[in-house]
Design a protein around this motif. Sequence first.
Motif, PDB file in Angstrom:
ATOM      1  N   ASP A   1      -8.285  -0.331   2.116  1.00  0.00           N
ATOM      2  CA  ASP A   1      -9.583  -0.613   2.153  1.00  0.00           C
ATOM      3  C   ASP A   1     -10.303   0.243   3.056  1.00  0.00           C
ATOM      4  O   ASP A   1      -9.711   1.012   3.865  1.00  0.00           O
ATOM      5  CB  ASP A   1     -10.061  -1.843   2.342  1.00  0.00           C
TER       6      ASP A   1
ATOM      7  N   ARG B   1     -12.435   0.303   5.538  1.00  0.00           N
ATOM      8  CA  ARG B   1     -12.383  -0.097   7.067  1.00  0.00           C
ATOM      9  C   ARG B   1     -10.975   0.413   7.751  1.00  0.00           C
ATOM     10  O   ARG B   1     -10.561   1.075   8.662  1.00  0.00           O
ATOM     11  CB  ARG B   1     -12.473  -1.461   7.117  1.00  0.00           C
ATOM     12  N   ASP B   2      -9.740   0.104   6.864  1.00  0.00           N
ATOM     13  CA  ASP B   2      -8.475   0.424   7.280  1.00  0.00           C
ATOM     14  C   ASP B   2      -8.221   2.056   7.260  1.00  0.00           C
ATOM     15  O   ASP B   2      -7.797   2.436   7.994  1.00  0.00           O
ATOM     16  CB  ASP B   2      -7.540  -0.289   6.463  1.00  0.00           C
ATOM     17  N   ARG B   3      -8.906   2.562   6.080  1.00  0.00           N
ATOM     18  CA  ARG B   3      -8.907   3.998   5.885  1.00  0.00           C
ATOM     19  C   ARG B   3      -9.282   4.661   7.172  1.00  0.00           C
ATOM     20  O   ARG B   3      -8.886   5.592   7.676  1.00  0.00           O
ATOM     21  CB  ARG B   3      -9.367   4.343   4.677  1.00  0.00           C
TER      22      ARG B   3
ATOM     23  N   LYS C   1       0.949  -1.033  -0.112  1.00  0.00           N
ATOM     24  CA  LYS C   1       0.080   0.038   0.134  1.00  0.00           C
ATOM     25  C   LYS C   1       0.851   1.342  -0.062  1.00  0.00           C
ATOM     26  O   LYS C   1       1.703   1.324   0.712  1.00  0.00           O
ATOM     27  CB  LYS C   1      -0.731   0.059   1.237  1.00  0.00           C
TER      28      LYS C   1
END
Length: 72
Positions: free
Chosen positions: A56, A58-60, A49
């Motif tokens: 994704d 959720r991670d963002r 990344k």
Amino acid sequence: MIKTEPDFTLDSRLEADTYVVGELQLSRVLLMRDARFPWAILVPRRAEKREILDLDPRDRAMLYREIEGVSE
């Protein structure tokens, strides 16, 4: 729980230019070695990344929460 993807490696330039301060749920927290730039750098432990938009959703969202927490 701290989760690192098995293929995650910190870029060698960041490794050379920073100190590891700690680990958050998603991110490794680094501090620049150059005292002129007292920057905290959050690096999500996700392989391959490069940009926030590569994460994704959720991670963002988690990264934004971690940025807010460190900023406070």
